[in-house]
Write an enzyme that holds these catalytic residues in place. Sequence first.
Site, PDB file in Angstrom:
ATOM      1  N   GLY A  91     -17.264  65.472  27.336  1.00  0.00           N
ATOM      2  CA  GLY A  91     -17.196  64.016  27.319  1.00  0.00           C
ATOM      3  C   GLY A  91     -15.918  63.539  27.990  1.00  0.00           C
ATOM      4  N   LEU A  92     -15.831  62.219  28.181  1.00  0.00           N
ATOM      5  CA  LEU A  92     -14.677  61.606  28.854  1.00  0.00           C
ATOM      6  C   LEU A  92     -13.382  61.816  28.056  1.00  0.00           C
ATOM      7  CD1 LEU A  92     -16.303  58.161  29.778  1.00  0.00           C
ATOM      8  CD2 LEU A  92     -15.614  59.977  31.390  1.00  0.00           C
ATOM      9  N   SER A 104     -12.844  60.415  24.393  1.00  0.00           N
ATOM     10  CA  SER A 104     -14.164  60.113  23.826  1.00  0.00           C
ATOM     11  C   SER A 104     -14.271  60.630  22.391  1.00  0.00           C
ATOM     12  CB  SER A 104     -15.262  60.737  24.697  1.00  0.00           C
ATOM     13  OG  SER A 104     -15.076  62.141  24.777  1.00  0.00           O
ATOM     14  N   GLY A 105     -13.499  61.662  22.025  1.00  0.00           N
ATOM     15  CA  GLY A 105     -13.540  62.158  20.643  1.00  0.00           C
ATOM     16  C   GLY A 105     -13.846  63.644  20.525  1.00  0.00           C
ATOM     17  N   LYS A 106     -13.737  64.390  21.593  1.00  0.00           N
ATOM     18  CA  LYS A 106     -14.065  65.816  21.558  1.00  0.00           C
ATOM     19  C   LYS A 106     -13.149  66.581  20.591  1.00  0.00           C
ATOM     20  CE  LYS A 106     -13.236  66.214  25.935  1.00  0.00           C
ATOM     21  NZ  LYS A 106     -12.921  64.794  26.220  1.00  0.00           N
ATOM     22  N   SER A 107     -11.855  66.407  20.742  1.00  0.00           N
ATOM     23  CA  SER A 107     -10.926  67.162  19.891  1.00  0.00           C
ATOM     24  C   SER A 107     -11.111  66.772  18.426  1.00  0.00           C
ATOM     25  CB  SER A 107      -9.482  66.893  20.311  1.00  0.00           C
ATOM     26  OG  SER A 107      -9.269  67.361  21.627  1.00  0.00           O
ATOM     27  N   SER A 121     -14.829  69.158  30.685  1.00  0.00           N
ATOM     28  CA  SER A 121     -15.876  69.866  31.431  1.00  0.00           C
ATOM     29  C   SER A 121     -16.840  68.902  32.122  1.00  0.00           C
ATOM     30  CB  SER A 121     -16.629  70.853  30.519  1.00  0.00           C
ATOM     31  OG  SER A 121     -16.849  70.353  29.228  1.00  0.00           O
TER      32      SER A 121
HETATM   33  N1  LIG Z   1     -16.767  58.451  16.083  1.00  0.00           N
HETATM   34  C1  LIG Z   1     -15.636  58.972  16.575  1.00  0.00           C
HETATM   35  N2  LIG Z   1     -15.599  60.286  16.895  1.00  0.00           N
HETATM   36  C2  LIG Z   1     -14.475  60.811  17.406  1.00  0.00           C
HETATM   37  N3  LIG Z   1     -13.351  60.138  17.594  1.00  0.00           N
HETATM   38  C3  LIG Z   1     -13.331  58.813  17.293  1.00  0.00           C
HETATM   39  C4  LIG Z   1     -14.481  58.197  16.771  1.00  0.00           C
HETATM   40  N4  LIG Z   1     -14.197  56.905  16.572  1.00  0.00           N
HETATM   41  C5  LIG Z   1     -12.908  56.720  16.951  1.00  0.00           C
HETATM   42  N5  LIG Z   1     -12.379  57.868  17.377  1.00  0.00           N
HETATM   43  C6  LIG Z   1     -11.018  58.012  17.872  1.00  0.00           C
HETATM   44  O1  LIG Z   1     -11.053  58.308  19.240  1.00  0.00           O
HETATM   45  C7  LIG Z   1      -9.997  59.139  19.602  1.00  0.00           C
HETATM   46  C8  LIG Z   1     -10.559  60.345  20.316  1.00  0.00           C
HETATM   47  O2  LIG Z   1      -9.506  61.167  20.688  1.00  0.00           O
HETATM   48  P1  LIG Z   1      -9.685  62.703  20.963  1.00  0.00           P
HETATM   49  O3  LIG Z   1      -8.370  63.294  21.170  1.00  0.00           O
HETATM   50  O4  LIG Z   1     -10.571  63.288  19.949  1.00  0.00           O
HETATM   51  O5  LIG Z   1     -10.479  62.607  22.329  1.00  0.00           O
HETATM   52  P2  LIG Z   1     -10.798  63.782  23.349  1.00  0.00           P
HETATM   53  O6  LIG Z   1     -12.184  63.581  23.764  1.00  0.00           O
HETATM   54  O7  LIG Z   1     -10.412  65.071  22.799  1.00  0.00           O
HETATM   55  O8  LIG Z   1      -9.862  63.359  24.515  1.00  0.00           O
HETATM   56  P3  LIG Z   1      -9.145  64.309  25.608  1.00  0.00           P
HETATM   57  O9  LIG Z   1     -10.217  64.675  26.575  1.00  0.00           O
HETATM   58  O10 LIG Z   1      -8.149  63.403  26.209  1.00  0.00           O
HETATM   59  O11 LIG Z   1      -8.559  65.451  24.891  1.00  0.00           O
HETATM   60  C9  LIG Z   1      -9.251  59.516  18.338  1.00  0.00           C
HETATM   61  O12 LIG Z   1      -8.142  58.657  18.197  1.00  0.00           O
HETATM   62  C10 LIG Z   1     -10.282  59.204  17.250  1.00  0.00           C
HETATM   63  O13 LIG Z   1      -9.672  58.852  16.043  1.00  0.00           O
HETATM   64 MG   LIG Z   2      -8.916  66.478  23.385  1.00  0.00          MG
END
Ligand SMILES: Nc1ncnc2c1ncn2[C@@H]1O[C@H](COP(=O)(O)OP(=O)(O)OP(=O)(O)O)[C@@H](O)[C@H]1O
Ligand SMILES: [Mg+2]
Lengths: 237, 446
Positions: free
Chosen positions: A10-11, A14-17, A84
């Site tokens: 995902g972007l 987006s919330g992957k971690s 990815s």
């Molecule tokens: N339903 C949800 N699921 C996951 N994260 C959410 C949701 N709603 C809000 N968030 C918030 O969105 C943010 C997502 O950040 P996260 O680090 O998980 O993204 P990521 O996809 O890992 O980004 P990156 O690719 O930059 O590592 C967090 O601050 C999280 O609290």
């Molecule tokens: Mg991440």
Amino acid sequence: MEGFTVWFTGLPSSGKSTLAGLLSDALRRRGLAVELLDGDEVRTVLTRGLGFSREDRDENIRRIAWVAKVLTRNGVVAITAAISPYRAARDHARQAIGRFVEVYVACPVEVCIQRDVKGLYARALRGEIEQFTGVSDPYEEPLQPEVVVRTDVESPEEGLQRIVGHLERGGFLAPGMTNVRVPTYLVEQLRRVWGDGAFEARLGEALAAQAAAVEEPLHEAEREEVLARLRSLGYVD
Amino acid sequence: MRLLVIGLDCVPPEFVFERFAMPHLRALMRRGSYGPLESVVPPITVPAWACMMTGRDPGALGIYGFRNRQDYTYEGLGIANSTSVREPAIWDRLSATGRQVILVGVPPSFPPRPVNGVMVSCFLTPSAKSEYTHPATLKPELEARFGEYLFDVADFRTDDKAALLRRVFAVSEQKFAIVRHLMTTRPWDFCMFVDMGPDRLHHGFWKYWDPAHVKHEPGNPFLRAFPEYYAYLDEQIGALLEVVGDDVAVLVVSDHGAKRMDGAICVNEWLRREGYLTLRNPPQGIQRLAPSMVDWSKTVAWGEGGYYSRIVLNVKGREPEGIVDGGAYERLRDELIQGLERLGDEQGRPIGTRVYRPEELYPVRRNIPPDLITIFGDLSWRSAGSVGFEQVWTHENDTGPDDANHAQYGMFTAAGLPLPPGELSGMRLLDVAPLLSRFFGLNGAE
Ligand SMILES: Nc1ncnc2c1ncn2[C@@H]1O[C@H](COP(=O)(O)OP(=O)(O)OP(=O)(O)O)[C@@H](O)[C@H]1O
Ligand SMILES: [Mg+2]
């Protein structure tokens, strides 16, 4: 226990971690061996020095996929959380790993920009970072992901629920099973402290209490059904 | 340290060791040990499996059969269920030490009890609508894969024997398939299931196969039902053993055996004839004995039907309208024992009935044991509890036809368990739990 890989894509922001962390906690609580490969950490070690060209991104994913494959075939649950962005790279990982669950963490880019956890969207929009996925680099959505989580409308817990539900239905996980691995040293110690006989006795008491607490094991109608069957089988008359 | 227990209800040693071709089972016998397994008294599914897996006799469990007296009234019979078992079974002890278990259809297991792993309940499940799994989420998973759970052979008293035979196969097939699925999708240290198929086959089809049966018809269409079913069972066992591999210990075991049934003794008719039981009115045709039919002021004892008979005395101060004085209790029991043991078949030939006082069989007697336990004709005869037969013997089961009864000896075949190799005689059902405890290194009371 057979291993498998859960591949988050995902972007940025987006919330992957977030979801990968929740999932790995949930699976560890079930007693599974779990390894989380988060893009941010991986790029500091395994794929250190790689950039964000298509070529480097593909190499990044190839290496993550290789580690996930090795973990999976050794009975570990590998969870990856990297953007990815390229479909071909993900599909290659899927083929190499076999027991593979792709989770598309879907979130409109506007929402991701608002979240901007690491402040990178802002910098990319200001032109300070090149090739930033979602702004100046492509993201190819999965065509047939096993699970889609909509993080703009679902809470993280709801997303987790759906991922776990899929793993259970797909036979990757025992449904709702809470495997309590009681450490043997603890049991040994209890036997020593209480004595063998007392250990058994206390276990017996606990079970008896639990059985006695079942209020109505068979309701009236159920009793009749069972009795009719016992009669037809000749056990009772 | 993993163990698979394949429970085959009602399988006698001679069927699997000699009579039927079972190559997979033979291979297992060559790898380990095998022999007859002496069951408990009574040798009945409930309590036998529970005795085997707890290592306690029926008295210690306080479970004397499928139905047990809850109180001293004339009505108070409860149906045994999973909560009736108050002693830890091997899987409880394994759960408590962190080992993971898979249990499918081990009686009595309804309602399903929590274990460290999964449990699917047994044929005492009221219906497929019931919650029959632990955890509850397992039920939809199984139904999605295997359709409705066939916890037993439906419509057992049907005249359509061909359809009945197909159902017997179907129940076994699904049972093995479910076990294979669970074994390959769950981590486990102990996996056990009980297939009721052989029991249903024996009770439903014995006369078709056995030329010595009083109702055998030569050339009938089900002559081959027994050998074909056992060959099928062997294939299923083979498929399962292939999944587990050689490093897993395996125990194939039955809870009791089976034998031809010669007929039924109408125990309450005998009690009536001998003046121990008096009815208010003569029965209109064959009727199940209901407490309201009995003149309790003139009744000393009554009996239950089933594969064996339990006899209860009407004791003053114990039963609501009891008449037997405490002082006369032992004398009456002796009298009943003598009378029943002397009773032969219609021609007066001796049949070898044994009547036990519960205290002779069980050092500890929990809950309410019957006053006497009667095994008619070494189990070649069953007990019919209904009245109105107008004689003491019948060849019609009061609930329909039945061709087989249970036998005292079941069987076991074990590979990978701490036993001397080869054929073993003298194993008892109550030896199984201690054996498994030793295998898993569970010490404690055995
Ligand atoms: N339903 C949800 N699921 C996951 N994260 C959410 C949701 N709603 C809000 N968030 C918030 O969105 C943010 C997502 O950040 P996260 O680090 O998980 O993204 P990521 O996809 O890992 O980004 P990156 O690719 O930059 O590592 C967090 O601050 C999280 O609290
Ligand atoms: Mg991440």
